[in-house]
Design a protein around this motif. Structure first.
Motif, short mmCIF file in Angstrom:
data_model
loop_
_atom_site.label_atom_id
_atom_site.label_comp_id
_atom_site.label_asym_id
_atom_site.label_seq_id
_atom_site.Cartn_x
_atom_site.Cartn_y
_atom_site.Cartn_z
N THR A 1 0.82 -1.22 0.00
CA THR A 1 0.00 0.00 0.00
C THR A 1 0.85 1.26 0.00
N ASN A 2 2.12 1.14 0.35
CA ASN A 2 3.00 2.32 0.28
C ASN A 2 3.18 2.78 -1.17
N TYR A 3 2.99 1.85 -2.10
CA TYR A 3 3.21 2.14 -3.52
C TYR A 3 1.90 2.17 -4.32
N VAL A 4 0.84 1.61 -3.74
CA VAL A 4 -0.46 1.57 -4.43
C VAL A 4 -1.45 2.39 -3.60
N GLN A 5 -1.59 3.64 -3.95
CA GLN A 5 -2.46 4.54 -3.19
C GLN A 5 -3.93 4.29 -3.55
N GLU A 6 -4.79 4.48 -2.56
CA GLU A 6 -6.22 4.24 -2.77
C GLU A 6 -6.76 5.08 -3.92
N ASN A 7 -7.54 4.44 -4.78
CA ASN A 7 -8.21 5.06 -5.92
C ASN A 7 -7.27 5.58 -7.01
N SER A 8 -6.00 5.20 -6.93
CA SER A 8 -5.07 5.53 -8.02
C SER A 8 -5.35 4.58 -9.19
N ALA A 9 -4.73 4.86 -10.34
CA ALA A 9 -4.90 3.97 -11.50
C ALA A 9 -4.46 2.55 -11.15
N LEU A 10 -3.35 2.44 -10.39
CA LEU A 10 -2.85 1.13 -9.96
C LEU A 10 -3.87 0.40 -9.10
N ASP A 11 -4.47 1.14 -8.17
CA ASP A 11 -5.42 0.55 -7.24
C ASP A 11 -6.68 0.09 -7.96
N ARG A 12 -7.18 0.92 -8.87
CA ARG A 12 -8.40 0.56 -9.61
C ARG A 12 -8.17 -0.68 -10.47
N GLU A 13 -6.97 -0.77 -11.07
CA GLU A 13 -6.64 -1.93 -11.89
C GLU A 13 -6.51 -3.19 -11.03
N ALA A 14 -5.89 -3.05 -9.85
CA ALA A 14 -5.74 -4.20 -8.95
C ALA A 14 -7.10 -4.71 -8.48
N LEU A 15 -8.02 -3.79 -8.17
CA LEU A 15 -9.36 -4.20 -7.74
C LEU A 15 -10.11 -4.88 -8.88
N LYS A 16 -9.93 -4.36 -10.10
CA LYS A 16 -10.60 -4.95 -11.27
C LYS A 16 -10.14 -6.40 -11.47
N ARG A 17 -8.84 -6.64 -11.26
CA ARG A 17 -8.30 -7.99 -11.44
C ARG A 17 -8.59 -8.88 -10.23
N GLY A 18 -8.53 -8.31 -9.04
CA GLY A 18 -8.87 -9.03 -7.81
C GLY A 18 -7.80 -9.96 -7.29
N THR A 19 -7.07 -10.61 -8.21
CA THR A 19 -6.07 -11.60 -7.82
C THR A 19 -5.11 -11.84 -8.98
N SER A 20 -3.93 -12.33 -8.69
CA SER A 20 -3.05 -12.84 -9.74
C SER A 20 -3.58 -14.22 -10.15
N VAL A 21 -3.36 -14.57 -11.41
CA VAL A 21 -3.86 -15.86 -11.92
C VAL A 21 -2.66 -16.70 -12.35
N TYR A 22 -2.55 -17.90 -11.77
CA TYR A 22 -1.39 -18.77 -12.02
C TYR A 22 -1.80 -19.90 -12.97
N LEU A 23 -1.52 -19.70 -14.25
CA LEU A 23 -1.84 -20.70 -15.26
C LEU A 23 -0.64 -21.61 -15.49
N VAL A 24 -0.87 -22.69 -16.22
CA VAL A 24 0.15 -23.71 -16.38
C VAL A 24 1.40 -23.18 -17.08
N ASP A 25 1.24 -22.16 -17.95
CA ASP A 25 2.41 -21.67 -18.70
C ASP A 25 2.73 -20.20 -18.46
N ARG A 26 1.96 -19.54 -17.59
CA ARG A 26 2.20 -18.11 -17.38
C ARG A 26 1.50 -17.64 -16.10
N VAL A 27 1.93 -16.49 -15.63
CA VAL A 27 1.26 -15.83 -14.51
C VAL A 27 0.69 -14.52 -15.03
N ILE A 28 -0.59 -14.27 -14.73
CA ILE A 28 -1.19 -12.98 -15.06
C ILE A 28 -1.26 -12.21 -13.74
N PRO A 29 -0.35 -11.25 -13.53
CA PRO A 29 -0.23 -10.62 -12.20
C PRO A 29 -1.32 -9.59 -11.92
#
Length: 716
Positions: A298-326
């Motif tokens: 949270t020191n680098y991802v401020q509330e309601n910043s573009a980073l924060d809104r994108e992180a909320l939209k994704r909700g989680t990193s996704v660990y697929l068999v051949d790649r990670v979608i962070p």
């Protein structure tokens, strides 16, 4: 906020109760009630919730009228055979929708249904309540991923065959909408028309992913099918680069300085986002001082910043068999937020004093600055603690005493959790190895060892400690909850396991987690272990994120949250923000009210995105397992019967691949399914195939498109 919502619902209901009320559309009602432009979204939410609760209903022309209790709103889940189900929030069981009652609903549509009299029956057994779709309220799918096939009769159009088996139709593509796709191209289609019983859906190709045989296109198709966002927008990436500055002394001001405390990270060899470190000392009285140190994202991802809104939209990193979608750009997740050895890092630390019985007798949650001594792998910690490998012990000699104490504490914590009834499903996990072209070369068992369990134990304790701390502070918070299983499902499970000589004790229709724990222990090492474990897991509810602290059944604890992975899970990131507001004295009444308003939606969104990620991970695994078996058609394997249905026998191989022996391929007899005994029985021979039985199978056919494997019984 909830009171205001209820007031608005009551106002609309009272309007419809007036004698002069005439059914009208939502837009007309908004005009009548003089709803302002900026309040239209809130008004739509009120209408949507009233529909979902059955308090209002829509006429075939979309006009709002008072509900009579028989009308509900939910999500339509299609089946490839034409029928479907509707999931209604708050209802224990889905509604069954017969094929002639779908009302033209499309998979994932939000629909209005009316309950039908009686219930669906099968062999005298009560099944789901039946319902009929009366109106499609909104479409849940706007795009479809599939394979393009030109028309065999004309060059002026073509079709896209969807990848998703729940979409049992082709999508018509007019010649001007093909975007240059040729036979065998994997494409993304924007739906223009959802079709009807007499007409195929129509769409426009908006993206060509590549040819079906191109490396990586198979996984990319699944990624697009689940609408997983892969790329970050430029403004998000730019913001990540700007904030990813090295830690300065100014950043450390006011933080607890733990840079001289001996600590390590323990992760898999290929992990890049190291978001947790651990430290441990033991005092003269035998108390353990355990530190769980988590990257301060949270020191680098401020509330309601573009980073924060994108992180909320994704909700989680996704660990697929051949790649990670962070969830966050790599410059943060693998850079300044990763607790790399020898580098100063900002953290949130949960510092716990644990007695010899495993009870946390004191704790402190603090903003800290840390410096990890060594990056450890699970393999090397196992070599030290389990294998006693002299070379590894010598290499990490200064840390070995700490690891020995960690092993002792982890055993104490595990014993304490076991005593209260915590359930530990130890399913065999697999790691699928791929070559550079993306072809599966091996399916390896991934076993938990002393090191993975040790970290698991410490993270569980930190999550419990933080959740309990904030529950008693009565601060708005996001908890990880797991409800008590539905009594009906436990009853079915209990009847099933009696066939194997096991039982479950329940009191007042509720079951204690200790009973499930005892069952798991009794079946350990038996032929039926994997099967009963899986059925038991299916009998339990899904864990989810909530703002209410209602307890975690599986862990047999009252307080639990996710605090330990803010790089890859948004709820942890949100919790860190709340913690820092409390620590810095910023949790004013206004701030608390702000959290009370946003957290229910955050919890709901994160639960939804977590399920999406889990499904995508399962589908990519199934795909690669099918591809692996495709090259082994004609080979024989030993397996265990993992399921029996009216259409055949499911067999699971030691590498976790599951396939079906169709009933029509069973040899030398007419077979039928005895559902009371859960066995497949030969009518003349009397031969029986039962759950947990070991069999030898031959790989008969594989369909990588549908991700299915078919076996035949191999001759003994």
């Amino acid at each position: 906020m909830e009171n205001l919502l209820e007031q608005r619902k009551n106002m609309i209901e009272s309007l419809m109760g007036e004698k002069q009320y005439v059914p009208m559309k939502e837009k007309e009602m908004a005009i009548l009630l003089q709803v302002k432009k900026e309040d239209k979204d809130a008004f739509h939410q009120v209408i949507d919730e009233l529909l979902g609760e059955g308090r209002i209903m829509l006429t075939p022309k979309g006009k709002i009228m008072k509900g009579d209790g028989s009308v509900l709103v939910g999500t339509f889940i299609a089946n490839s055979k034409g029928f479907g189900f509707v999931e209604v929030e708050g209802r224990q069981e889905d509604l069954f929708i017969p094929a002639d009652c779908t009302g033209g609903a499309f998979h994932k549509d939000r629909v209005q249904v009316v309950l039908r009299p009686g219930t669906r029956m099968a062999n005298g057994t009560r099944m789901r309540q039946e319902a009929e779709v009366t109106k499609v309220l909104s479409h849940g799918i706007t795009q479809v991923v599939g394979t393009f096939e030109p028309s065999k009769t004309s060059k002026t159009f073509g079709f896209v065959v969807p990848d998703d088996p729940k979409l049992p139709f082709d999508v018509f593509i007019d010649g001007k909408n093909t975007a240059g796709a040729v036979a065998g191209h994997k494409v993304v289609v924007q739906l223009l028309d959802y079709g009807s019983a007499k007409k195929k859906p129509e769409g426009r190709i908006v993206e060509i992913l590549g040819h079906i045989n191109d490396p990586g296109v198979d996984i990319l198709s699944i990624v697009r099918g689940f609408e997983l966002p892969m790329e970050f927008e430029e403004k998000v990436l730019n913001q990540a680069v700007r904030v990813a500055k090295e830690v300065s002394e100014a950043d450390c001001a006011g933080r607890l300085d733990l840079r001289e405390v001996q600590m390590v990270t323990i992760d898999g060899e290929d992990a890049k986002d190291l978001d947790d470190a651990v430290s441990l000392t033991v005092d003269e009285e035998g108390n353990y001082h355990l530190g769980v140190h988590i990257a301060d994202v949270t020191n680098y991802v401020q509330e309601n910043s573009a980073l924060d809104r994108e992180a909320l939209k994704r909700g989680t990193s996704v660990y697929l068999v051949d790649r990670v979608i962070p969830m966050l750009p790599h410059v943060l997740s693998n850079g300044i937020c990763s607790l790399n050895a020898g580098e100063d890092r900002l953290a949130l630390s949960c510092l716990m004093t644990v007695d010899e019985k495993g009870e946390v007798v004191d704790h402190q949650i603090a903003e800290t600055v840390i410096r990890v001594d060594r990056r450890m792998s699970y393999t090397n910690v196992k070599k030290i603690l389990e294998d006693g490998d002299p070379k590894t012990i010598a290499e990490y000699e200064p840390l070995v005493p700490m690891f020995r104490e960690m092993e002792k504490l982890a055993a104490i914590l595990r014993k304490r959790r076991h005593k209260r009834g915590s359930i530990d499903f130890d399913f065999p996990e697999t790691k699928i190895l791929l070559d550079q072209e993306g072809h599966p070369t091996d399916i390896m068992p991934y076993e938990r060892n002393v090191a993975t369990k040790l970290i698991e134990d410490f993270m569980l304790l930190a999550n419990e400690t933080v959740a309990q701390h904030f529950f008693w502070m009565e601060t708005p918070f996001v908890y990880r909850t797991h409800g008590t299983p539905d009594p009906e499902k436990i009853k079915k499970l209990s009847l099933f396991i009696r066939n194997f000589g096991y039982g479950l004790k329940t009191s007042q229709e509720e079951i204690h987690p200790k009973e499930i724990q005892k069952l798991i222990e009794k079946i350990e090492g038996t032929d039926e272990e994997a099967l009963i474990s899986r059925l038991t897991l299916r009998s339990m509810k899904q864990a989810k994120y909530t703002v209410e602290c209602s307890g975690h059944f599986g862990l047999a604890c009252q307080y639990y949250c996710h605090f330990t992975s803010p790089i890859r899970r948004y709820p942890d990131l949100q919790i860190h923000r709340i913690i820092k507001d409390e620590l810095r004295g910023r949790m004013s009444e206004e701030r608390a009210s702000h959290y009370s308003q946003i957290l229910p939606e955050v919890a709901k969104q994160c639960s939804t995105k977590e399920r999406r990620a889990d499904e995508a991970e399962r589908e990519t695994d199934k795909l690669k397992k099918a591809q692996y078996m495709q090259e082994r058609i004609g080979e024989t394997f030993d397996g265990v019967i993992s399921g029996i249905t009216g259409w055949g026998i499911y067999v699971e191989l030691p590498n976790t691949v599951e396939g079906l022996i169709h009933i029509a391929t069973l040899p030398d007899d007419y077979y039928y399914y005895d559902e009371n005994a859960y066995e497949m029985v030969g009518e003349d021979s009397g031969r029986r195939y039962k759950l947990g039985q070991r069999v030898k199978v031959l790989v008969r056919e594989v369909d990588a498109m549908t991700r299915t494997v078919n076996f035949a019984l191999a001759e003994e």
